[in-house]
Motif scaffolding. Structure first.
Motif, short mmCIF file in Angstrom:
data_model
loop_
_atom_site.label_atom_id
_atom_site.label_comp_id
_atom_site.label_asym_id
_atom_site.label_seq_id
_atom_site.Cartn_x
_atom_site.Cartn_y
_atom_site.Cartn_z
N SER A 59 5.25 11.37 -0.83
CA SER A 59 6.01 10.71 -1.89
C SER A 59 5.32 9.40 -2.25
N SER A 60 5.27 9.10 -3.54
CA SER A 60 4.58 7.90 -3.99
C SER A 60 5.38 6.64 -3.74
N ASP A 61 6.66 6.75 -3.32
CA ASP A 61 7.48 5.56 -3.14
C ASP A 61 7.48 5.06 -1.70
N SER A 62 6.57 5.56 -0.88
CA SER A 62 6.48 5.12 0.51
C SER A 62 5.46 4.01 0.59
N TRP A 63 5.94 2.78 0.46
CA TRP A 63 5.06 1.62 0.42
C TRP A 63 5.24 0.78 1.68
N THR A 64 4.14 0.17 2.12
CA THR A 64 4.18 -0.71 3.29
C THR A 64 3.22 -1.87 3.06
N PRO A 65 3.54 -3.07 3.52
CA PRO A 65 2.61 -4.19 3.37
C PRO A 65 1.57 -4.17 4.48
N VAL A 77 0.86 -1.19 0.00
CA VAL A 77 0.00 0.00 0.00
C VAL A 77 0.89 1.23 0.00
N SER A 78 0.52 2.23 -0.81
CA SER A 78 1.25 3.49 -0.88
C SER A 78 0.68 4.47 0.14
N LEU A 79 1.50 4.87 1.09
CA LEU A 79 1.05 5.84 2.09
C LEU A 79 0.85 7.22 1.46
N GLY A 80 1.64 7.56 0.46
CA GLY A 80 1.47 8.83 -0.22
C GLY A 80 0.12 8.92 -0.92
N ARG A 81 -0.28 7.85 -1.59
CA ARG A 81 -1.57 7.85 -2.27
C ARG A 81 -2.71 7.95 -1.26
N LEU A 82 -2.60 7.22 -0.16
CA LEU A 82 -3.64 7.29 0.86
C LEU A 82 -3.74 8.69 1.45
N ALA A 83 -2.61 9.36 1.62
CA ALA A 83 -2.63 10.72 2.18
C ALA A 83 -3.32 11.69 1.22
N LEU A 99 -5.24 0.64 6.72
CA LEU A 99 -4.26 1.72 6.54
C LEU A 99 -4.93 2.99 6.01
N SER A 100 -5.95 2.82 5.15
CA SER A 100 -6.69 3.99 4.68
C SER A 100 -7.41 4.66 5.84
N ARG A 101 -7.99 3.86 6.72
CA ARG A 101 -8.66 4.43 7.89
C ARG A 101 -7.65 5.13 8.81
N MET A 102 -6.47 4.57 8.93
CA MET A 102 -5.43 5.19 9.76
C MET A 102 -5.07 6.58 9.24
N VAL A 103 -4.83 6.69 7.93
CA VAL A 103 -4.46 7.98 7.35
C VAL A 103 -5.63 8.95 7.44
N GLU A 104 -6.84 8.48 7.18
CA GLU A 104 -8.01 9.35 7.27
C GLU A 104 -8.18 9.90 8.69
N ASN A 105 -7.95 9.07 9.69
CA ASN A 105 -8.09 9.55 11.08
C ASN A 105 -7.03 10.59 11.41
N LEU A 106 -5.80 10.38 10.92
CA LEU A 106 -4.75 11.37 11.18
C LEU A 106 -5.07 12.71 10.50
#
Length: 380
Positions: free
Chosen positions: A258-264, A230-236, A270-277
């Motif tokens: 940055s689009s290269d910040s990926w995590t499994p 999952v890309s954290l940049g895209r989720l943000a 993870l989308s809910r995590m970013v949305e809450n932040l």
């Protein structure tokens, strides 16, 4: 050999062993020295009558002096040699004591290491120490019993939260339908319409709270079967685009994601995590304030940082924000709109993905939320 730290049972055991050996050695050395100092005096032969004994007496006295000197020298040599031997054996006793302490305490260290590896996510694991029934095995069995009770308690709590959240959705849906029917009547009173609007707002808050309970229970369960990169940049960027109050509060966004910040992990969690932040940064922000969001990739970790400005916060209070229903105070802007579960859900999701959440009160004011997660490449 593992180094024993000061103040540990192993060090105390070693010191006691060496002290006991030193005490017994001193007692043995004292007894040996006292017993070696006793001498047996035997009388010389009788002098023949008529002969002067002056020459014989002088020789006898000379021999006695020589014997006394030799005996004194031997005692001194025996004392010096015994002291040297005692000093050497004290060092040997320290080494033997340390070896024995490591060997005797090894089962306890294994139990301690195994217990530290067990957390809320793997309470099903047990120590299962084999061997004779002794104090160590009894301790391990006691810890296993405690873990079993904790696991049952955690499972019951999570099941209750999940079941209660699901069951409460049915009466909420019924209340919504009743409101819609009451408002849809041709001659609905203005008071009824206004009351229905207020009730819908409250129902939305309850529904949002129940949704938070479900997400929190799932995150705390620790099972993530749908792991994908999952890309954290895209989720943000998606969270910023969907944020409803961003323009209303005239917030300035500094997006350096940055689009290269990926995590499994689980894309939904993870989308809910970013949305809450992001939601926390918007709701608890001053009108006309700013938000800075950045993501990055550093070695084995993927980074997500959400910063906001504002008044200076107390770090001790900030450290408690990951607890459910914990807030900095009722005077925070927009606090009445939150459910008190936002950051606790973030912390649970981060923990379920093997990451770390750091909440820091910025010295110049505002809050910095930093998430570190295991990194994954885009091709993972």
């Amino acid at each position: 050999m593992r180094k024993l730290r000061s103040g540990t049972v192993g060090r105390r055991f070693t010191i006691l062993y060496a002290a006991g050996f030193l005490g017994s050695g001193i007692v043995l050395l004292t007894l040996t020295y006292v017993m070696s100092g006793s001498r047996v005096t035997r009388g010389g032969p009788a002098q023949p009558p008529g002969r002067s004994g002056s020459t014989a007496d002088q020789r006898v006295h000379a021999l006695e002096r020589q014997l006394s000197d030799v005996h004194t020298q031997q005692n001194r040599q025996l004392l010096v040699g015994s002291l040297i031997a005692l000093a050497v054996m004290v060092g040997v006793s320290l080494l033997l004591g340390r070896i024995l302490a490591v060997r005797v305490l090894r089962p306890l260290r294994l139990i301690t290491a195994a217990t530290r590896r067990i957390s809320a996510d793997n309470l099903h694991q047990r120590l299962a120490v084999a061997g004779p029934v002794d104090e160590v095995k009894e301790l391990a069995d006691t810890v296993d019993g405690l873990l079993e009770r904790l696991e049952a308690s955690f499972v019951a709590q999570r099941r209750f939260v999940g079941n209660a959240s699901h069951e409460l959705r049915t009466p909420l849906a019924t209340m919504r339908a009743s409101l819609d029917v009451a408002v849809a009547k041709p001659e609905a009173a203005a008071q009824t319409v206004a009351l229905a609007g207020r009730l819908r707002t409250e129902l939305d808050r309850v529904d949002h709270l129940l949704d938070g309970f479900l997400v929190l229970a799932r995150a705390q369960h620790g099972t993530l079967p749908d792991r994908t990169p999952v890309s954290l940049g895209r989720l943000a960027r998606e969270a910023l685009t969907a944020a409803p109050d961003l323009a209303a509060k005239k917030l300035t966004v500094d997006d350096v994601a940055s689009s290269d910040s990926w995590t499994p992990g689980s894309a939904a969690l993870l989308s809910r995590m970013v949305e809450n932040l992001v939601d926390n940064a918007i709701v608890h922000n001053d009108e006309g304030g700013w938000i800075r969001i950045c993501t990055g990739h550093g070695g084995v970790e993927a980074l997500l940082v959400v910063e906001t400005g504002g008044r200076v916060l107390d770090q001790e209070q900030v450290d408690r924000l990951t607890r459910p229903f914990e807030r900095l105070g009722a005077d925070r802007t927009g606090s009445e709109r939150g459910s008190g579960l936002g950051l606790s859900i973030v912390a649970a999701i981060v923990a379920a993905h093997g990451g770390r959440l750091d909440l820091l009160a910025r010295p110049e004011g505002g809050l910095r939320a930093q998430v570190l997660l295991p990194a994954a490449g885009e091709d993972a």
